[in-house]
Write an enzyme that holds these catalytic residues in place. Structure first.
Site, PDB file in Angstrom:
ATOM      1  N   GLY A  99      33.536  40.080  42.918  1.00 27.95           N
ATOM      2  CA  GLY A  99      34.578  39.665  43.839  1.00 27.95           C
ATOM      3  C   GLY A  99      34.341  40.191  45.235  1.00 27.95           C
ATOM      4  O   GLY A  99      33.574  41.140  45.449  1.00 27.95           O
TER       5      GLY A  99
ATOM      6  N   GLN B  47      36.808  42.589  53.868  1.00 33.16           N
ATOM      7  CA  GLN B  47      35.524  43.285  53.726  1.00 33.16           C
ATOM      8  C   GLN B  47      34.474  42.736  54.684  1.00 33.16           C
ATOM      9  O   GLN B  47      33.460  43.390  54.935  1.00 33.16           O
ATOM     10  CB  GLN B  47      34.995  43.173  52.285  1.00 33.16           C
ATOM     11  CG  GLN B  47      35.801  44.000  51.295  1.00 33.16           C
ATOM     12  CD  GLN B  47      35.213  43.875  49.903  1.00 33.16           C
ATOM     13  OE1 GLN B  47      35.518  42.935  49.181  1.00 33.16           O
ATOM     14  NE2 GLN B  47      34.348  44.803  49.528  1.00 33.16           N
TER      15      GLN B  47
ATOM     16  N   HIS C  18      41.750  44.798  42.107  1.00 29.29           N
ATOM     17  CA  HIS C  18      40.864  45.532  43.019  1.00 29.29           C
ATOM     18  C   HIS C  18      40.754  44.784  44.351  1.00 29.29           C
ATOM     19  O   HIS C  18      40.915  45.376  45.424  1.00 29.29           O
ATOM     20  CB  HIS C  18      39.478  45.704  42.368  1.00 29.29           C
ATOM     21  CG  HIS C  18      38.440  46.264  43.278  1.00 29.29           C
ATOM     22  ND1 HIS C  18      37.890  47.521  43.087  1.00 29.29           N
ATOM     23  CD2 HIS C  18      37.840  45.756  44.386  1.00 29.29           C
ATOM     24  CE1 HIS C  18      37.007  47.750  44.064  1.00 29.29           C
ATOM     25  NE2 HIS C  18      36.956  46.688  44.857  1.00 29.29           N
ATOM     26  N   GLU C  19      40.487  43.479  44.276  1.00 31.84           N
ATOM     27  CA  GLU C  19      40.311  42.704  45.516  1.00 31.84           C
ATOM     28  C   GLU C  19      41.620  42.605  46.288  1.00 31.84           C
ATOM     29  O   GLU C  19      41.627  42.646  47.512  1.00 31.84           O
ATOM     30  CB  GLU C  19      39.764  41.302  45.209  1.00 31.84           C
ATOM     31  CG  GLU C  19      38.399  41.264  44.534  1.00 31.84           C
ATOM     32  CD  GLU C  19      37.324  42.083  45.225  1.00 31.84           C
ATOM     33  OE1 GLU C  19      37.417  42.274  46.456  1.00 31.84           O
ATOM     34  OE2 GLU C  19      36.398  42.542  44.542  1.00 31.84           O
TER      35      GLU C  19
ATOM     36  N   HIS D 203      42.234  45.371  48.729  1.00 31.68           N
ATOM     37  CA  HIS D 203      41.576  45.259  50.044  1.00 31.68           C
ATOM     38  C   HIS D 203      42.506  44.598  51.058  1.00 31.68           C
ATOM     39  O   HIS D 203      42.442  44.908  52.248  1.00 31.68           O
ATOM     40  CB  HIS D 203      40.296  44.431  49.934  1.00 31.68           C
ATOM     41  CG  HIS D 203      39.137  45.167  49.325  1.00 31.68           C
ATOM     42  ND1 HIS D 203      38.552  46.253  49.920  1.00 31.68           N
ATOM     43  CD2 HIS D 203      38.449  44.954  48.173  1.00 31.68           C
ATOM     44  CE1 HIS D 203      37.543  46.683  49.162  1.00 31.68           C
ATOM     45  NE2 HIS D 203      37.463  45.913  48.092  1.00 31.68           N
TER      46      HIS D 203
ATOM     47  N   CYS E 264      32.385  48.786  44.300  1.00 32.81           N
ATOM     48  CA  CYS E 264      32.847  47.968  45.423  1.00 32.81           C
ATOM     49  C   CYS E 264      31.707  47.786  46.417  1.00 32.81           C
ATOM     50  O   CYS E 264      31.007  48.747  46.730  1.00 32.81           O
ATOM     51  CB  CYS E 264      34.020  48.684  46.097  1.00 32.81           C
ATOM     52  SG  CYS E 264      34.705  47.792  47.493  1.00 32.81           S
ATOM     53  N   LEU E 265      31.544  46.572  46.927  1.00 28.86           N
ATOM     54  CA  LEU E 265      30.504  46.315  47.932  1.00 28.86           C
ATOM     55  C   LEU E 265      30.707  47.186  49.176  1.00 28.86           C
ATOM     56  O   LEU E 265      29.753  47.506  49.872  1.00 28.86           O
ATOM     57  CB  LEU E 265      30.536  44.842  48.356  1.00 28.86           C
ATOM     58  CG  LEU E 265      30.114  43.815  47.300  1.00 28.86           C
ATOM     59  CD1 LEU E 265      30.465  42.415  47.772  1.00 28.86           C
ATOM     60  CD2 LEU E 265      28.635  43.933  46.990  1.00 28.86           C
TER      61      LEU E 265
HETATM   62 NI    NI Z   1      36.006  46.199  46.639  1.00 26.73          NI
END
Ligand code: NI
Length: 165
Positions: free
Chosen positions: A47, A52, A138-139, A142, A96-97
């Site tokens: 995701g 981000q 999680h997303e 953000h 996480c990216l």
């Molecule tokens: Ni993330």
């Protein structure tokens, strides 16, 4: 199409709260293609959220289908997502990216009822459970300026990654 730069911790912009999407136009859909290309071009990920890549709007792309044997709804663009009900709690490891050097244990609702809009503004609703529900939660964090680092079960629940792959 363009691959976008991913902001990484401790970039202060990751703490910004994102705004609802109000206009469902070709510009939005072009951004969604860029977001998709960015996710697909990076290390395997389930995701990504618009903030981000520095776009502070309530937009997610989630796709847990790369993980074998997990119940899922495929590749989803979720605009203005809202959790309207949830059930259960479960602790599991997240990455996480935007936090490439660490993973951590986080508690999330096991099952969620999710409402959102598609790229054309039409309403969507899903019941999600397990890993897919976790990815969405999680997303969604953000969008409110939160990282999994803000939700660790304890300080001992943070782990250094050898290599993001
Ligand atoms: Ni993330």
């Amino acid at each position: 199409m363009a691959r976008l730069e991913i902001l990484t911790f401790p970039d202060e912009r990751l703490k910004q709260v994102s705004q609802p999407v109000e206009t469902f136009d070709d510009r939005l859909r072009q951004f969604l293609r860029d977001l998709e290309e960015t996710m697909d071009g990076g290390p395997p990920s389930v995701g990504i959220a618009a903030p981000q890549v520095g776009r502070f709007e309530r937009i997610l792309l989630v796709d847990v289908s790369i993980k074998p044997k997990i119940k899922n709804h495929g590749r989803l663009f979720l605009i203005n997502p809202r959790i309207v009900a949830e059930q259960g709690q479960e602790v599991a490891r997240e990455g996480c990216l935007s936090v490439p050097d660490f993973t951590g244990n986080v508690s999330r609702a096991e099952t969620i009822e999710l409402e959102a809009q598609d790229p054309y503004g039409s309403p969507l609703s899903f019941t999600m459970t397990g890993f897919e529900a976790r990815a969405v939660q999680h997303e969604m964090d953000h969008l409110d300026g939160l990282l999994f680092l803000d939700r660790l079960v304890s300080r001992r629940d943070l782990f250094r990654r050898k290599k993001y792959k």
